[in-house]
Design a protein around this motif. Sequence first.
Motif, PDB file in Angstrom:
ATOM      1  N   PHE A  77      -3.950  12.269   4.002  1.00 33.25           N
ATOM      2  CA  PHE A  77      -3.912  11.508   3.559  1.00 33.25           C
ATOM      3  C   PHE A  77      -5.719  11.730   3.823  1.00 33.25           C
ATOM      4  CE2 PHE A  77       0.776  10.231   2.236  1.00 33.25           C
ATOM      5  CZ  PHE A  77       0.962  10.855   1.855  1.00 33.25           C
TER       6      PHE A  77
ATOM      7  N   ILE B  37       0.153  13.108   8.004  1.00 35.41           N
ATOM      8  CA  ILE B  37       0.297  12.971   6.717  1.00 35.41           C
ATOM      9  C   ILE B  37      -0.822  11.951   6.826  1.00 35.41           C
ATOM     10  CG2 ILE B  37       1.555  11.895   5.275  1.00 35.41           C
ATOM     11  CD1 ILE B  37       4.473  12.650   6.120  1.00 35.41           C
TER      12      ILE B  37
ATOM     13  N   LEU C 209       2.616   3.135   3.624  1.00 35.29           N
ATOM     14  CA  LEU C 209       3.962   3.223   3.481  1.00 35.29           C
ATOM     15  C   LEU C 209       4.828   3.969   3.449  1.00 35.29           C
ATOM     16  CD1 LEU C 209       7.000   1.469   2.547  1.00 35.29           C
ATOM     17  CD2 LEU C 209       6.552   2.094   0.175  1.00 35.29           C
ATOM     18  N   THR C 210       4.578   5.424   2.294  1.00 38.29           N
ATOM     19  CA  THR C 210       4.567   6.995   2.589  1.00 38.29           C
ATOM     20  C   THR C 210       4.443   7.501   3.608  1.00 38.29           C
ATOM     21  OG1 THR C 210       3.665   6.604   0.316  1.00 38.29           O
ATOM     22  CG2 THR C 210       3.564   9.058   1.390  1.00 38.29           C
ATOM     23  N   VAL C 211       3.060   6.923   5.269  1.00 36.48           N
ATOM     24  CA  VAL C 211       3.171   7.647   6.538  1.00 36.48           C
ATOM     25  C   VAL C 211       4.088   6.694   7.134  1.00 36.48           C
ATOM     26  CG1 VAL C 211       1.882   7.458   8.635  1.00 36.48           C
ATOM     27  CG2 VAL C 211       0.869   7.889   6.160  1.00 36.48           C
ATOM     28  N   SER C 212       4.341   5.802   6.936  1.00 37.36           N
ATOM     29  CA  SER C 212       5.618   4.766   8.019  1.00 37.36           C
ATOM     30  C   SER C 212       6.779   5.279   7.387  1.00 37.36           C
ATOM     31  CB  SER C 212       5.179   3.131   7.360  1.00 37.36           C
ATOM     32  OG  SER C 212       5.447   2.872   6.129  1.00 37.36           O
ATOM     33  N   ALA C 213       7.559   5.303   6.173  1.00 37.84           N
ATOM     34  CA  ALA C 213       8.431   5.788   5.734  1.00 37.84           C
ATOM     35  C   ALA C 213       8.806   7.333   6.322  1.00 37.84           C
ATOM     36  CB  ALA C 213       8.801   5.868   4.158  1.00 37.84           C
ATOM     37  N   THR C 214       7.710   8.461   6.570  1.00 37.38           N
ATOM     38  CA  THR C 214       8.215   9.731   6.676  1.00 37.38           C
ATOM     39  C   THR C 214       8.620   9.700   8.000  1.00 37.38           C
ATOM     40  OG1 THR C 214       6.636  10.180   4.801  1.00 37.38           O
ATOM     41  CG2 THR C 214       6.415  11.556   6.385  1.00 37.38           C
TER      42      THR C 214
ATOM     43  N   THR D 134      -7.008   5.289   1.412  1.00 41.74           N
ATOM     44  CA  THR D 134      -5.610   4.824   1.706  1.00 41.74           C
ATOM     45  C   THR D 134      -5.293   3.779   2.866  1.00 41.74           C
ATOM     46  OG1 THR D 134      -6.604   6.508   3.690  1.00 41.74           O
ATOM     47  CG2 THR D 134      -5.937   7.921   2.002  1.00 41.74           C
TER      48      THR D 134
ATOM     49  N   ASN E 138       1.377  -0.896  -0.471  1.00 45.50           N
ATOM     50  CA  ASN E 138       0.126  -0.252  -0.100  1.00 45.50           C
ATOM     51  C   ASN E 138       0.666   1.127  -0.039  1.00 45.50           C
ATOM     52  OD1 ASN E 138      -1.494   2.315   0.666  1.00 45.50           O
ATOM     53  ND2 ASN E 138      -3.470   0.181   1.470  1.00 45.50           N
ATOM     54  N   PRO E 139       0.460   2.334  -0.863  1.00 43.25           N
ATOM     55  CA  PRO E 139       1.997   3.399  -1.115  1.00 43.25           C
ATOM     56  C   PRO E 139       1.562   4.431  -0.624  1.00 43.25           C
ATOM     57  CG  PRO E 139       0.596   3.502  -2.603  1.00 43.25           C
ATOM     58  CD  PRO E 139      -0.062   1.952  -2.389  1.00 43.25           C
ATOM     59  N   TRP E 140      -0.262   4.207   0.094  1.00 43.14           N
ATOM     60  CA  TRP E 140      -0.447   6.085   0.949  1.00 43.14           C
ATOM     61  C   TRP E 140       0.420   5.444   3.014  1.00 43.14           C
ATOM     62  CZ3 TRP E 140      -2.320   9.477  -1.554  1.00 43.14           C
ATOM     63  CH2 TRP E 140      -2.634   9.017  -2.391  1.00 43.14           C
TER      64      TRP E 140
END
Length: 862
Positions: free
Chosen positions: A226, A222, A189-194, A235, A185-187
């Motif tokens: 989203f 973030i 992954l974006t939250v966790s990576a950020t 998301t 899930n890109p959404w």
Amino acid sequence: MRLPAGTLSKFFPFLLWWPLVTRGTLKDDLLAGITGALIVLPQGVAFATIAGLPPQYGLYAAMVPAVIGALWGSSWHLVSGPTTAISIAVFAALSHLAEPGTQQYIDLVLTMTFLVGVFQLALGLARMGMLVNFISHTVVIGFTTGAAVLIAASQVKNFFGIPIPRGTPFYEILHQLAIQFAAINPWVLTVSATTLVTGILTKRYARKLPYMIAAMIVGSLIAEAFNLSKGQAITGIQTVGALPAGLPPLSAPDFSFATLKTALGPALVITMLALTEAVSISRAIAVRSEQRIDGNQEFIGQGLSNIVGSFFSSYASSGSFNRSGVNFEAGAKTPLASIIASVALVLVLLAVAPLAAYLPNAAMAGILFLVAWGLIDFQHIAHIWHSSKAESAILAATFVGTLANLELGIFLGVFLSLVMFLYRTSKPEIVPVVPAPEEGSYHFIRAQGRPECPQLRITRITGSIYFGAASYVQQALQQIDEDNPQQKSVLIAASSLSYIDIAGAEVLAQEARRRRRIGGGLYFYRLNQTIYRSLREGGYTDEIGAGGFFPVMTDVTGALYWTLDPGICRRCKTRIFKQCNSGMLPDGFRRQRLLLATDCSEFSHAPEDIAILLARQFGVTLDVMTCVASDEQDDLAQKRLAQVEHQARAAGVDCEVMLRHGRQPVAEIVATAATQDSNILIIGRQPPRGDFKEKLVGETALRILIGSPCHVLFANGKAKPWQQRILMATDGAPISTTIADMTTQIAKISHLPVTVLAVANTEAERARAEEDVAEKLGQLRIEGIECTGSILGGTPDHAIIETARAVGADLVVIGNDQRKGLSRKLAGQTTDRVVGGLDCAVLVVKRAPEPESLVAAVRNQA
């Protein structure tokens, strides 16, 4: 009844620090407590998530247990609460028994927490705090590293937004990540990576900010952006949910037999892990705070905190390194800071509990990735890897075992550590040592290539001689005389010997008996009194030998020197003991040093043969010297010396040759005897020139006799090495004792009989002579020498010459008691005529070495 203050402090240790609370310390503790409350808020949520519990249980575990631990523990800075290691241990131990997050799972966790507290309290009351020492630092690092990997693996589904069932094994999680890679899930992954990147950057560049809180805020903002823009359905970003605000609710562990049986095993593992963590952290901080830590009291404090905590919705707690470190750095002075932190946490929870509804699981996953990474101690792992392969194997086994099964991992690590410990202690360090060279020292140093005594092996044993090491020690001691049969005796430098059990004592007693049978012994130096008393109570000191134990500051080598074989000592060149250089052999005889003065004329062959024989019998090096008047004669002199050296070595005698220059050979010979510290000087005797009856010795030989600082052995051209009998002349004078000693030594090594002769011409002289002869015969017989006595009348020189011829003596020993005088008269008529009148060798024993002034006088007179 009123209990003593000391007894009260054991039951209520907070009585020790409570009187120290002042307005100043209260201010410091208040500041440290508020800081600790802010730190534990994100940690508690994260740790509860790791443990498979609702987020609020991590905060509950930081409230009541922290207060109880502060009141009944011994450390003034240790803060109890949830920890990463305990959280992952709880999840790994119980997640396969019940669904994490369910009431059944919570009841099982609370029951296990109660059992952990009971075990900790029991160990503390039984004074068993030393048990945590069996979990080595390597095992803790391996376990923690494995736990870190499991923490990260448990959050893979939340970090990447892919469905993975709870309780999936580590290897299967990696497999699921690989096969679902395209479904990430890109959404999410974006939250966790950020969140992860924010935490890293904050920790590195803004160290004063709490990086977990900063990362959670950024991740939550973030995620909320989203969800507002795309909708949560698209998301797929899920949140933790609002936390219940208020005090920890009361709870009751499940005391059913089935639940207790199920929780028993995990409770044992977590007990040891929690205690190891708490004691290690408290000791680490105590190093900086200079406080003494009572491990048993810490056990009691941790046990009570978990028992009470299980009734206030708390799961297993321990000492938290992060919170304890922050508590100390923030200036906490007493355990009151930990109590303030717990109260402050309740107030903070009331304020921020609703905000947890905006905390996404993906952000929590990012935070837990940070926590997992921080658990891996790369520095110590690298140090262990490079310093010890055995420890590296234990580390790897614990790590792999933890990944497979948490209980298996820690038990495997402890088991391998104990096996390694037993293996190492089963082979105590056994190294040869020698006496320290410093004057007046009583200690020993490693031999490391230094010469050792060929008869007495001195060895240092470091460690314990117990049942596991007894066979190794016995083999090492037996190997000593197998490698060198002359080393029949062993001295153990026992200052580093820590323990001897019954098996070890039996081995030592057996070794002592064996060494006595082969003519040696087993001895101990500086054995501590505790071990000695144990051996004595078991009767082993009698078997080893009561005289075989030497206390500290004892001249042990001086005592054991007299037990050595004098025959070997005569030939020994190492001479590492002080007594070896005293000039006295272990049998009480003087160590001889021989000097042959030769001119390689036709009259020198007999003295050369006799000197070589005597050196071989004494087992000593033969010094050979000759003197030339000019450098032109050096080549010829070197050839002379080489001939004698070759002859000596062919007979098995070591030889040292010396070439002296001078026009006064007598002075050079006397000076060489003095500088070489010779005991016997062997010279040839040329027949006198002319028919003067007085010059029976020869002018040169006479001058050497007068000036020599040592005994002189004369051999004319007809003399041969003695093979039949020795004649000793005595008159009862003080020098006769020295004559008897020299005769005894030569007779003993030559295995020849002795005739003792005295001269008496009156009844009074005869009575004295009979007493003197009887005394000398007794001395000889004590040494096992065959001997007879004879008393004759007439002149001494005539009696000696006639008796020597009658008994067939081929060596005559007489004395010369003149200390002064350079004239022929003072040399003694008897000595002169005996030396000149016999064809056999004649040893003239002198009373004492001449002083240097006399040697100089002889040099000048010559």
